[in-house]
Design a protein around this motif. Structure first.
Motif, short mmCIF file in Angstrom:
data_model
loop_
_atom_site.label_atom_id
_atom_site.label_comp_id
_atom_site.label_asym_id
_atom_site.label_seq_id
_atom_site.Cartn_x
_atom_site.Cartn_y
_atom_site.Cartn_z
N GLU A 191 -7.91 2.49 -3.28
CA GLU A 191 -8.44 2.07 -2.02
C GLU A 191 -9.85 2.58 -1.85
OE1 GLU A 191 -5.36 4.67 0.39
OE2 GLU A 191 -6.97 4.09 1.75
N HIS A 219 0.84 -1.21 0.00
CA HIS A 219 0.00 0.00 0.00
C HIS A 219 0.87 1.25 0.00
CE1 HIS A 219 -4.11 1.68 0.96
NE2 HIS A 219 -3.34 2.75 1.04
N HIS A 225 -6.64 -2.51 5.01
CA HIS A 225 -5.32 -1.90 5.14
C HIS A 225 -5.24 -1.01 6.38
CE1 HIS A 225 -3.99 2.28 4.33
NE2 HIS A 225 -5.22 2.51 3.98
N HIS A 279 1.48 5.39 -1.98
CA HIS A 279 0.90 6.48 -2.80
C HIS A 279 2.03 7.31 -3.41
CE1 HIS A 279 -3.15 5.72 -1.24
NE2 HIS A 279 -2.63 5.66 -0.04
NI NI Z 1 -3.73 4.82 1.61
#
Ligand code: NI
Length: 256
Positions: A95, A9, A153, A11
C-alpha cells in the motif's frame, strides 16, 4: 453461511499473526473467504507477502512502500518492487500513499516515494492500493493528475471526494471502520458508493468491526462489515458479497 467473501486488504505478515498464521489461513476458506490480497508495507514485507501467497491458492499480494516506511526506502526500491511484480500472484502496487496523521516520514519524502510508485503503476498498467490518512487534498491532487487504476482503501474522505474518486474510475475500499459508532462520514460514503465501485476489506490485524472492535481482526470478521453495509444500503448480505467479490476479480484481473 456466506460465500464469495473477498478481502482486498490484509496484513497477515504482521507479527500479531506470527503464532497461529497457519491455523488462521487454513480455516478461512471454510468460512466463505474466496480471496485475499496481502498488502505489503516495505521490502521485507513484500518478501513475506510473496511467501504467504505462494503457500495458499486463494491469497494474492501487493508490493509497495507504505508512507510510514518511505524514509527507509533505499535507492533501489523501485527496481525491487518491479521484480516482485513479475511474480504471478502480485496483483497491485500497495500500500502506498500519504499519512499526515502520524507523519512518521517527512511529507516531502512521502510524496516522492508515493509518486515514484504511481509512475511505475502507470508504466506497468497495474492497479494501486492507496492509503490516505488526513491527506485528502494532496492525495486527490496526485490521483487527478495521474489517474491510476486502483483502490482508495479504508476510505475516510467525504462523499464529494468519493464521487471524484469514482469519477476517475477508481474503487472505494470499506472495512470495519464503517461500523464504528462515530462513523458518520464513512456511513454516508457507504450509502453513496455505486455497487460496481465498492470493495470490502479488513486491514487486519487492525480495524475489527463492531462487535469485535479492539480485538485482532481477520478475514472471517468481514461478514460483520458486509451485514452492516447491506442493511444501510437496503440489500441482502450475500448479494453485496457476490458483487464486491466480482469487483475484486475485475480490478485485480483474476477473472477466469
Ligand atoms: Ni493497511
Amino acid at each position: 453461511m456466506y460465500k464469495n467473501i473477498f478481502d482486498t486488504h490484509a496484513h497477515y505478515d504482521d507479527e500479531r499473526f506470527s503464532d497461529d498464521i497457519s491455523k488462521v489461513l487454513a480455516e478461512l476458506p471454510s468460512a466463505g473467504i474466496c480471496g485475499i490480497v496481502n498488502c505489503a508495507t516495505d521490502i521485507s514485507s513484500c518478501k513475506k507477502s510473496a511467501e504467504i501467497a505462494a503457500e495458499y491458492d486463494y491469497i494474492y499480494f501487493s508490493a509497495g512502500i507504505h508512507p510510514h516506511e518511505s524514509s527507509e526506502a533505499d535507492d533501489s526500491f523501485i527496481e525491487d518492487i518491479r521484480s516482485f511484480i513479475e511474480n504471478k500472484k502480485c496483483v497491485a502496487i500497495g500500500e502506498i500513499g500519504l499519512d499526515y496523521h502520524y507523519d512518521f516520514s517527512p511529507r516531502d519524502i512521502q510524496k516522492d516515494v508515493f509518486e515514484k510508485q504511481i509512475f511505475l503503476a502507470k508504466e506497468l498498467d497495474i492497479p494501486v492500493i492507496i492509503h490516505d490518512r488526513e491527506a485528502h487534498a494532496d492525495i486527490w491532487e496526485i490521483l487527478k493528475r495521474y489517474r491510476p487504476k486502483g483502490i482508495v482503501h479504508c476510505f475516510s474522505g467525504s462523499v464529494e471526494m468519493a464521487k471524484d474518486i469514482v469519477g476517475i474510475g477508481m474503487y472505494i475500499g470499506l472495512g470495519g471502520a464503517v461500523t464504528f459508532k462515530n462513523a458518520k462520514k464513512p456511513v454516508e460514503v457507504a450509502k453513496y458508493v455505486p455497487i460496481d465501485r465498492l470493495l470490502l476489506e479488513t486491514d487486519c490485524p487492525y480495524m475489527s468491526p463492531v462487535p469485535f472492535r479492539g480485538k485482532r481482526n481477520d478475514s472471517s470478521l468481514i461478514k460483520y462489515t458486509a451485514e452492516f453495509l447491506a442493511e444501510i444500503r437496503n440489500t441482502d448480505t450475500q448479494t453485496l458479497l457476490d458483487k464486491t467479490c466480482e469487483n475484486a476479480k475485475i480490478i485485480f484481473s483474476l477473472c477466469e
